[in-house]
Write a protein that holds these residues in place. Structure first.
Motif, short mmCIF file in Angstrom:
data_model
loop_
_atom_site.label_atom_id
_atom_site.label_comp_id
_atom_site.label_asym_id
_atom_site.label_seq_id
_atom_site.Cartn_x
_atom_site.Cartn_y
_atom_site.Cartn_z
N SER A 76 2.10 -14.83 11.86
CA SER A 76 1.82 -16.04 11.08
C SER A 76 1.29 -15.63 9.71
O SER A 76 0.87 -14.49 9.50
N ARG A 77 1.26 -16.56 8.79
CA ARG A 77 0.77 -16.26 7.44
C ARG A 77 -0.67 -15.77 7.47
O ARG A 77 -1.03 -14.79 6.80
N ALA A 78 -1.52 -16.43 8.27
CA ALA A 78 -2.93 -16.04 8.36
C ALA A 78 -3.07 -14.66 9.00
O ALA A 78 -3.85 -13.82 8.54
N ALA A 79 -2.30 -14.43 10.07
CA ALA A 79 -2.37 -13.13 10.75
C ALA A 79 -1.86 -12.02 9.83
O ALA A 79 -2.39 -10.89 9.84
N LEU A 80 -0.85 -12.34 9.03
CA LEU A 80 -0.29 -11.35 8.11
C LEU A 80 -1.31 -10.99 7.03
O LEU A 80 -1.45 -9.82 6.66
N ALA A 81 -2.05 -11.98 6.54
CA ALA A 81 -3.09 -11.72 5.54
C ALA A 81 -4.18 -10.80 6.11
O ALA A 81 -4.65 -9.87 5.45
N ARG A 82 -4.58 -11.08 7.36
CA ARG A 82 -5.58 -10.22 8.01
C ARG A 82 -5.03 -8.81 8.20
O ARG A 82 -5.74 -7.82 8.00
N TRP A 83 -3.77 -8.73 8.59
CA TRP A 83 -3.14 -7.42 8.80
C TRP A 83 -3.12 -6.63 7.49
O TRP A 83 -3.46 -5.44 7.47
N ARG A 84 -2.72 -7.26 6.39
CA ARG A 84 -2.69 -6.56 5.10
C ARG A 84 -4.05 -6.02 4.71
O ARG A 84 -4.17 -4.90 4.22
N SER A 85 -5.09 -6.82 4.92
CA SER A 85 -6.44 -6.40 4.50
C SER A 85 -6.92 -5.18 5.27
O SER A 85 -7.72 -4.39 4.77
N ARG A 86 -6.41 -5.00 6.48
CA ARG A 86 -6.84 -3.87 7.30
C ARG A 86 -5.97 -2.63 7.11
O ARG A 86 -6.45 -1.51 7.24
N HIS A 87 -4.69 -2.82 6.81
CA HIS A 87 -3.75 -1.71 6.94
C HIS A 87 -3.06 -1.26 5.65
O HIS A 87 -2.47 -0.18 5.64
N VAL A 88 -3.12 -2.06 4.58
CA VAL A 88 -2.33 -1.73 3.38
C VAL A 88 -3.20 -1.75 2.13
O VAL A 88 -4.00 -2.66 1.92
N GLY A 89 -3.02 -0.72 1.30
CA GLY A 89 -3.63 -0.70 -0.03
C GLY A 89 -2.52 -0.79 -1.07
O GLY A 89 -1.50 -0.09 -0.96
N PHE A 90 -2.68 -1.67 -2.05
CA PHE A 90 -1.64 -1.91 -3.05
C PHE A 90 -2.06 -1.33 -4.41
O PHE A 90 -3.19 -1.52 -4.85
N ILE A 91 -1.11 -0.65 -5.07
CA ILE A 91 -1.32 -0.10 -6.41
C ILE A 91 -0.14 -0.56 -7.26
O ILE A 91 1.01 -0.29 -6.92
N PHE A 92 -0.44 -1.26 -8.37
CA PHE A 92 0.60 -1.83 -9.20
C PHE A 92 0.64 -1.18 -10.57
O PHE A 92 -0.26 -0.43 -10.95
N GLN A 93 1.69 -1.48 -11.33
CA GLN A 93 1.82 -0.94 -12.69
C GLN A 93 0.66 -1.39 -13.57
O GLN A 93 0.09 -0.61 -14.33
#
Length: 229
Positions: A76-93
């Protein structure tokens, strides 16, 4: 070696007016745990779409996306947001730093969504800034830092929650060659010494050469990958 990320028969389309444009056409791609992968391709080829799908910023129309053994395309959108916060770090231009906050406070921002105490957050931030070589710039605001230093702060922010996966979208696109090489060397060290899985989209062959493997996306399809030492 276990897959960190697996895309299976992924299709992604977008609406452009009345037209439906297929960006990815049944794409398959596996990324191993601890790999540094560069994704290349011409503008509009679908490479950033691949990155966004891997990081849970977008969803496929069909196909499966598995990260660290978890199917993220069905969350779900909420579960996906929680998943991102725990598992992914984002680096942009572009560094996306808050101009009114110090480097320390910018790095701390992702931790405000966690249950860590103030003292624990401070410890995590200090460690992340140390890793990127900016422990002595913790109290500086973005306008007091060079472009390369600002990108290091952004990398520290991506690292601070100790994610499984670093997603980098043209991380050196706004930097001069010398500074870009410093940032790419830092990413390479994070991969080799800390075992971080890194997936980077770039149009720059010199940047891609820092990765352990390169793949090319064109017209929504994956071209034959080029293995590197």
């Amino acid at each position: 070696m276990a897959h960190a990320v697996s895309l299976q028969k992924v299709v992604k389309t977008y609406r452009r007016g009345k037209e439906t444009v297929e960006v990815l056409s049944g794409l398959d791609l596996d990324v191993e745990k601890g790999e540094f992968l560069a994704i290349m391709g011409p503008s509009g080829s679908g490479k950033t779409t691949v990155l966004n799908l891997m990081g849970g910023l977008d969803r496929p129309d069909s196909g499966a996306i598995t990260v660290q053994g978890e199917r993220i395309d069905s969350l779900s959108r909420a579960a996906l947001a929680r998943w991102r916060s725990r598992h992914v770090g984002f680096i942009f231009q572009f560094y996306n730093l808050m101009p009114g906050l110090t480097a320390q406070r910018n790095v701390e921002l992702p931790l405000l969504l966690t249950d860590l105490s103030s003292a624990q957050r401070k410890e995590h931030v200090a460690t992340a800034l140390e890793i990127v070589g900016l422990a002595d710039r913790a109290k500086h605001r973005p306008n007091e830092l060079s472009g390369g230093q600002q990108q290091r702060v952004a990398i520290a922010r991506a690292l601070v929650a100790d994610p499984d996966l670093l997603i980098c979208d043209e991380p050196t696109g706004d930097l001069d060659r010398h500074t870009a090489d410093e940032i790419l060397g830092l990413l390479q060290n994070l991969n080799r010494k800390q075992g971080k899985t890194i997936i980077m989209v770039t149009h720059d062959q010199k940047a891609a050469d820092y990765a352990g493997r390169q793949v090319h996306v064109d017209k929504g399809m994956l071209l034959e990958p080029e293995a590197r030492a």
